[in-house]
Write a protein that holds these residues in place. Structure first.
Motif, PDB file in Angstrom:
ATOM      1  N   UNK A  29       0.824  -1.209   0.000  1.00  0.00           N
ATOM      2  CA  UNK A  29       0.000   0.000   0.000  1.00  0.00           C
ATOM      3  C   UNK A  29       0.856   1.255   0.000  1.00  0.00           C
ATOM      4  N   UNK A  30       0.241   2.369  -0.347  1.00  0.00           N
ATOM      5  CA  UNK A  30       0.972   3.642  -0.338  1.00  0.00           C
ATOM      6  C   UNK A  30       1.297   4.051   1.099  1.00  0.00           C
ATOM      7  N   UNK A  31       2.337   4.844   1.220  1.00  0.00           N
ATOM      8  CA  UNK A  31       2.750   5.331   2.547  1.00  0.00           C
ATOM      9  C   UNK A  31       1.635   6.122   3.213  1.00  0.00           C
ATOM     10  N   UNK A  32       0.959   6.962   2.438  1.00  0.00           N
ATOM     11  CA  UNK A  32      -0.116   7.789   2.990  1.00  0.00           C
ATOM     12  C   UNK A  32      -1.248   6.926   3.533  1.00  0.00           C
ATOM     13  N   UNK A  33      -1.565   5.872   2.807  1.00  0.00           N
ATOM     14  CA  UNK A  33      -2.635   4.984   3.256  1.00  0.00           C
ATOM     15  C   UNK A  33      -2.224   4.237   4.519  1.00  0.00           C
ATOM     16  N   UNK A  34      -0.991   3.772   4.566  1.00  0.00           N
ATOM     17  CA  UNK A  34      -0.504   3.066   5.763  1.00  0.00           C
ATOM     18  C   UNK A  34      -0.593   3.981   6.985  1.00  0.00           C
TER      19      UNK A  34
ATOM     20  N   UNK B 133     -11.290  10.249  11.807  1.00  0.00           N
ATOM     21  CA  UNK B 133     -10.199   9.410  11.291  1.00  0.00           C
ATOM     22  C   UNK B 133     -10.719   8.453  10.222  1.00  0.00           C
ATOM     23  N   UNK B 134     -11.934   7.940  10.426  1.00  0.00           N
ATOM     24  CA  UNK B 134     -12.532   7.041   9.437  1.00  0.00           C
ATOM     25  C   UNK B 134     -12.795   7.784   8.129  1.00  0.00           C
ATOM     26  N   UNK B 135     -13.345   8.964   8.212  1.00  0.00           N
ATOM     27  CA  UNK B 135     -13.634   9.735   7.000  1.00  0.00           C
ATOM     28  C   UNK B 135     -12.349  10.007   6.215  1.00  0.00           C
ATOM     29  N   UNK B 136     -11.291  10.350   6.915  1.00  0.00           N
ATOM     30  CA  UNK B 136      -9.997  10.595   6.258  1.00  0.00           C
ATOM     31  C   UNK B 136      -9.465   9.308   5.627  1.00  0.00           C
ATOM     32  N   UNK B 137      -9.501   8.213   6.381  1.00  0.00           N
ATOM     33  CA  UNK B 137      -9.040   6.928   5.867  1.00  0.00           C
ATOM     34  C   UNK B 137      -9.831   6.523   4.632  1.00  0.00           C
TER      35      UNK B 137
END
Length: 131
Positions: free
Chosen positions: A64-69, A110-114
């Motif tokens: 996965x991408x760093x941002x997603x991790x 945090x969920x909305x951002x994820x």
């Protein structure tokens, strides 16, 4: 950026897991707090906080991408903080309610951002498949 079917499936699993977990935490807040207050039991938290994320391997996360991790860790750590608090607090019911309400707002944010990051990576995959 083209991602494999394996990564696409992992993203879908993560998106579904986060959605189910956030939904239980956010929409059942009153119910699980009422059970804690009335029955003085914490057993129901196992069902509320059950997640598949704990079974995801480091090797899978590395796809996965760093941002997603970073966003995955941020969301699941916030969820874990809430679970820990509910499992171990000795606060009075009114204090618990206030604190949990604030923590649930954090989980929701945090969920909305994820979800934005998960959907972006999935859309990238779908666009690559079409092209």
């Amino acid at each position: 950026m083209r991602i494999s079917k394996e990564v696409s499936r992992l993203l879908i699993i993560l998106r579904q897991d986060a959605a189910r977990l956030a939904d239980k935490i956010i929409h059942r807040e009153r119910e699980y707090l009422q059970i804690l207050s009335m029955k003085r039991t914490r057993e129901h938290f196992n069902a509320i906080f059950r997640s598949n994320f704990k079974t995801i391997t480091v090797a899978q996360l590395m796809l996965l991408s760093e941002e997603l991790i970073v966003n995955l860790e941020d969301f699941y750590n916030t969820v874990d903080d809430l679970h820990w608090y509910l499992a171990h607090t000795e606060d009075m019911p009114a204090t618990i309610e206030d604190k949990v309400h604030a923590m649930v707002k954090m989980v929701k944010n945090k969920y909305e951002q994820l979800n934005l990051y998960l959907n972006a990576e999935l859309e990238t995959h779908e666009e690559s498949a079409i092209a």
